[in-house]
Write an enzyme that holds these catalytic residues in place. Structure first.
Site, PDB file in Angstrom:
ATOM      1  N   SER A  75       6.432   1.959 -11.591  1.00  0.00           N
ATOM      2  CA  SER A  75       5.351   2.282 -12.532  1.00  0.00           C
ATOM      3  C   SER A  75       5.712   1.867 -13.955  1.00  0.00           C
ATOM      4  O   SER A  75       6.887   1.766 -14.319  1.00  0.00           O
ATOM      5  CB  SER A  75       5.063   3.779 -12.502  1.00  0.00           C
TER       6      SER A  75
HETATM    7  N1  SAH Z   1       6.910   6.020  -9.179  1.00  0.00           N
HETATM    8  C1  SAH Z   1       7.174   4.970  -8.240  1.00  0.00           C
HETATM    9  C2  SAH Z   1       5.874   4.323  -7.875  1.00  0.00           C
HETATM   10  C3  SAH Z   1       5.937   3.439  -6.700  1.00  0.00           C
HETATM   11  S1  SAH Z   1       4.372   2.726  -6.258  1.00  0.00           S
HETATM   12  C4  SAH Z   1       8.099   3.973  -8.918  1.00  0.00           C
HETATM   13  O1  SAH Z   1       8.074   3.914 -10.146  1.00  0.00           O
HETATM   14  O2  SAH Z   1       8.810   3.258  -8.241  1.00  0.00           O
HETATM   15  C5  SAH Z   1       3.710   3.963  -5.201  1.00  0.00           C
HETATM   16  C6  SAH Z   1       4.498   4.300  -3.978  1.00  0.00           C
HETATM   17  O3  SAH Z   1       3.697   5.163  -3.168  1.00  0.00           O
HETATM   18  C7  SAH Z   1       4.868   3.106  -3.109  1.00  0.00           C
HETATM   19  O4  SAH Z   1       6.251   3.080  -2.923  1.00  0.00           O
HETATM   20  C8  SAH Z   1       4.138   3.376  -1.793  1.00  0.00           C
HETATM   21  O5  SAH Z   1       4.851   2.938  -0.663  1.00  0.00           O
HETATM   22  C9  SAH Z   1       4.008   4.893  -1.823  1.00  0.00           C
HETATM   23  N2  SAH Z   1       2.961   5.447  -0.970  1.00  0.00           N
HETATM   24  C10 SAH Z   1       1.720   4.955  -0.714  1.00  0.00           C
HETATM   25  N3  SAH Z   1       1.043   5.752   0.131  1.00  0.00           N
HETATM   26  C11 SAH Z   1       1.884   6.784   0.424  1.00  0.00           C
HETATM   27  C12 SAH Z   1       1.776   7.927   1.265  1.00  0.00           C
HETATM   28  N4  SAH Z   1       0.670   8.168   1.979  1.00  0.00           N
HETATM   29  N5  SAH Z   1       2.840   8.791   1.323  1.00  0.00           N
HETATM   30  C13 SAH Z   1       3.977   8.547   0.624  1.00  0.00           C
HETATM   31  N6  SAH Z   1       4.132   7.476  -0.175  1.00  0.00           N
HETATM   32  C14 SAH Z   1       3.109   6.600  -0.273  1.00  0.00           C
END
Ligand code: SAH
Length: 224
Positions: A75
């Site tokens: 993010s």
């Molecule tokens: N705060 C994290 C954001 C990653 S992007 C960072 O800065 O790295 C969002 C994440 O949500 C991704 O890794 C994706 O795989 C995850 N995601 C999507 N749907 C999800 C679900 N149903 N349960 C758990 N994680 C999920």
């Protein structure tokens, strides 16, 4: 699709980034509206380059989201700061984080609360974040591989819930698992129109308000 090469955390370059570069990022984040000094201090101290592929490390302190593999992104620092500040306006004990990704948001939350339960649906991201935060000596996080939007009954109730993937609505399970007095911060909407919302749970129900327009990766079902 961008593929990350490293399976081991990229700890080599930690400490190499100048204070000036890190300060510049924090100044930008502050100017955009993150004013909670505790959040800014944690973000300043955190080596963001450790969370991304080495090939992108020259952009680690830019205020942008970056690919972390598997079609996902780390993010934008401003959004991480904004969500953390908004969540902790209410409570700072037990937090459910949905979408661990690379673990950067997790590492910002952890020093500011008692305990984080962080759920990720992609096994390799889940493992990589778990190992990296261990190496960074973050100990108050429980990492789980699963669908975070289904909630985490065995750890409920939560004082705060933060989601990093956009959902069309706020799942009923999350409201159920939120303690009275607790707060959810998450993006809702679709690809073309998403807003960051806050849901506060009171003894008589929930109160919801919007913070601002955002852009997150979609919530996905099933495991990856
Ligand atoms: N705060 C994290 C954001 C990653 S992007 C960072 O800065 O790295 C969002 C994440 O949500 C991704 O890794 C994706 O795989 C995850 N995601 C999507 N749907 C999800 C679900 N149903 N349960 C758990 N994680 C999920």
């Amino acid at each position: 699709m961008h593929q990350t090469q490293h399976n081991k955390p990229n700890l080599n370059s930690i400490g190499m980034t100048s204070e000036r570069t890190r300060r510049r990022l924090i100044d930008q984040v502050r100017k955009m509206g993150v004013t909670d000094q505790r959040v800014l201090d944690v973000m300043f101290a955190l080596p963001r380059q450790a969370f991304i592929d080495e090939a992108l490390s020259n952009r680690a302190y830019d205020n942008i989201s970056l690919p972390i593999g598997f079609g996902q992104t780390i993010s934008q620092p401003y959004i991480v700061g904004l969500m953390t500040q908004t969540l902790f306006n209410r409570s700072r004990s037990k937090i459910l984080e949905i979408g661990t990704g690379c673990g950067y948001q997790t590492a910002v939350l952890a020093p500011l609360c008692d305990e984080v339960i962080s759920v990720e649906r992609i096994l390799k991201l889940h493992r990589r974040a778990r190992d990296l935060l261990y190496d960074l000596r973050v100990r108050n996080v429980k990492f789980r591989h699963g669908d975070g939007f289904a909630g985490m009954k065995e750890h409920a109730p939560f004082d705060g819930i933060l989601a990093a993937a956009v959902s069309e609505n706020v799942p009923e399970e999350l409201i159920e698992e939120l303690a009275v007095g607790g707060r959810i911060v998450m993006p809702v909407g679709r690809d073309d129109h998403q807003v960051l919302i806050v849901v506060d749970k009171t003894s008589s129900g929930t109160v919801q308000h919007e913070i601002e327009t955002v852009r997150f990766v979609p919530r996905l079902a099933g495991l990856g």
